[in-house]
Design an enzyme around this catalytic site. Structure first.
Site, PDB file in Angstrom:
ATOM      1  N   PRO A  74       0.805  -1.217   0.000  1.00  0.00           N
ATOM      2  CA  PRO A  74       0.000   0.000   0.000  1.00  0.00           C
ATOM      3  C   PRO A  74       0.838   1.268   0.000  1.00  0.00           C
ATOM      4  O   PRO A  74       1.709   1.453   0.849  1.00  0.00           O
ATOM      5  CB  PRO A  74      -0.824  -0.117   1.283  1.00  0.00           C
ATOM      6  CG  PRO A  74      -0.098  -1.073   2.139  1.00  0.00           C
ATOM      7  CD  PRO A  74       0.648  -1.991   1.229  1.00  0.00           C
ATOM      8  N   GLU A  75       0.602   2.088  -0.979  1.00  0.00           N
ATOM      9  CA  GLU A  75       1.160   3.442  -0.989  1.00  0.00           C
ATOM     10  C   GLU A  75      -0.025   4.378  -0.806  1.00  0.00           C
ATOM     11  O   GLU A  75      -1.107   3.938  -0.424  1.00  0.00           O
ATOM     12  CB  GLU A  75       1.946   3.681  -2.285  1.00  0.00           C
ATOM     13  CG  GLU A  75       3.104   2.684  -2.414  1.00  0.00           C
ATOM     14  CD  GLU A  75       3.993   2.906  -3.642  1.00  0.00           C
ATOM     15  OE1 GLU A  75       4.074   4.037  -4.119  1.00  0.00           O
ATOM     16  OE2 GLU A  75       4.587   1.918  -4.108  1.00  0.00           O
ATOM     17  N   LYS A  99       1.277   7.673   4.125  1.00  0.00           N
ATOM     18  CA  LYS A  99       0.825   6.296   4.281  1.00  0.00           C
ATOM     19  C   LYS A  99       0.326   6.009   5.691  1.00  0.00           C
ATOM     20  O   LYS A  99      -0.010   4.866   6.002  1.00  0.00           O
ATOM     21  CB  LYS A  99       1.970   5.336   3.946  1.00  0.00           C
ATOM     22  CG  LYS A  99       2.532   5.529   2.538  1.00  0.00           C
ATOM     23  CD  LYS A  99       3.784   4.706   2.331  1.00  0.00           C
ATOM     24  CE  LYS A  99       4.622   5.269   1.204  1.00  0.00           C
ATOM     25  NZ  LYS A  99       5.941   4.622   1.115  1.00  0.00           N
ATOM     26  N   ARG A 106      16.206  -3.258  -3.009  1.00  0.00           N
ATOM     27  CA  ARG A 106      14.960  -3.472  -3.725  1.00  0.00           C
ATOM     28  C   ARG A 106      15.202  -3.172  -5.192  1.00  0.00           C
ATOM     29  O   ARG A 106      16.323  -2.916  -5.593  1.00  0.00           O
ATOM     30  CB  ARG A 106      13.819  -2.655  -3.149  1.00  0.00           C
ATOM     31  CG  ARG A 106      14.072  -1.192  -3.048  1.00  0.00           C
ATOM     32  CD  ARG A 106      13.433  -0.641  -1.814  1.00  0.00           C
ATOM     33  NE  ARG A 106      13.963  -1.335  -0.650  1.00  0.00           N
ATOM     34  CZ  ARG A 106      13.617  -1.075   0.593  1.00  0.00           C
ATOM     35  NH1 ARG A 106      12.738  -0.155   0.835  1.00  0.00           N
ATOM     36  NH2 ARG A 106      14.155  -1.721   1.582  1.00  0.00           N
TER      37      ARG A 106
END
Length: 284
Positions: free
Chosen positions: A2-3, A61, A266
């Site tokens: 979730p952003e 967020k 990442r």
DNA sequence: ACTACGTCCTGCTTGC
DNA sequence: TGCAAGCAGGACGTAG
């Protein structure tokens, strides 16, 4: 993952279904998600039980639920957190971490597989929890200051992607939307903020807003049901991503295969032609 | 003040 | 088939 748009969908769901209700009981099933509540799970439960939820707010967020005590339940979904509204009789989810019983035919459940997310009571945090005072306004906030953002970006030596992920500069942007916004702005993530033109910053900010708005347009419409679910309400991840996760796929602008590089443990995805890597400058 | 890196978590995927 | 390594990654603590 979730952003901002996903968190906003959850916020809207909470606004629709839990705001105005009284919390009649709290059950913490795993201590880790309340680790930020230093006084412990029992204190967390005691502070929330018997309180009425007055709102559902968001910055970047982070989400928080102001309570009638002046405190707030502050939450972050992390990687895998969900807020579910379920009938009490529904079978517990495998990764159910915290249950809030309500004066309603349903209860609120915090479910989180990986437990990067969490909940805490913020003392006096109804307006803006002190714990997130360092988090910058997000690009959807009417008070977000575009000029200030540009100035701050252009003072930093870090690459623009790093800056986009820095929640003290701009909040709500994660790995996916950063890559998408940079693709839209035709900027390589390693381009130092210091050497960006104001126009570049304007474009990347416009890119951030464009991808967020389109995600919100797709995800924000489908949650009428009595159910608030990051994954269920999504469809975010089958929407057309131009860069993120597209390694080897042709760039939709120029046909060059999208490249992937490892970055901060990442992945970063970009078009090597539309988003040329900055040339290293010789030290003097 | 800025910068960069390691750590926390679990479960799915990949490789030997 | 089985096991281990790799991977996903947001935020924070720490060190420089």
């Amino acid at each position: 993952m979730p952003e901002l748009p996903e968190v906003e969908v959850v916020r809207r769901g909470l606004d629709a279904h839990v705001v105005g209700h009284l919390v009649t009981g709290v059950e913490v099933l795993h201590p880790r998600p309340v680790r930020r509540h230093v006084a412990g799970p029992d204190d967390f439960a005691a502070l929330v039980t018997g309180r009425r939820i007055l709102g559902a707010r968001r910055r970047g967020k982070y989400l928080w639920l102001p309570l009638d005590s002046g405190d707030a339940v502050l939450g972050h979904l992390g990687m895998s957190g969900q807020m579910l509204v379920q009938p009490p009789a529904a079978i517990d989810e495998r990764h159910l971490r915290v249950r809030f019983r309500l004066d309603a035919p349903y209860e609120l459940r915090f479910v989180d597989q990986r437990m990067f997310g969490g909940l805490a009571v913020s003392h006096g945090g109804a307006e803006l929890p002190a714990e997130i005072a360092h988090i910058a306004r997000d690009p959807m906030d009417p008070d977000f200051d575009d000029d200030l953002f540009s100035v701050r970006v252009r003072k930093r030596a870090s690459g623009i992607k790093r800056i986009l992920l820095d929640q003290t500069v701009i909040s709500g942007v994660g790995n996916i939307y950063a890559d998408e916004a940079l693709w839209l702005a035709r900027l390589h993530g390693d381009r130092p903020g210091l050497r960006l033109h104001r126009k570049d910053v304007v474009e990347v900010l416009a890119g951030v807003r464009a991808v967020m708005q389109s995600a919100l347009a797709q995800g924000g419409t489908s949650f009428d049901a009595l159910y608030v679910d990051v994954n269920g309400a999504s469809g975010y991840f089958d929407r057309s991503l131009q860069a993120y996760g597209q390694e080897g796929q042709p760039c939709s602008r120029c046909g060059t295969p999208i490249a992937r590089v490892s970055f901060m443990n990442r992945s970063s995805y970009f078009c090597p032609v539309c988003q040329p890597k900055p040339r290293a400058r010789r030290a003097r």
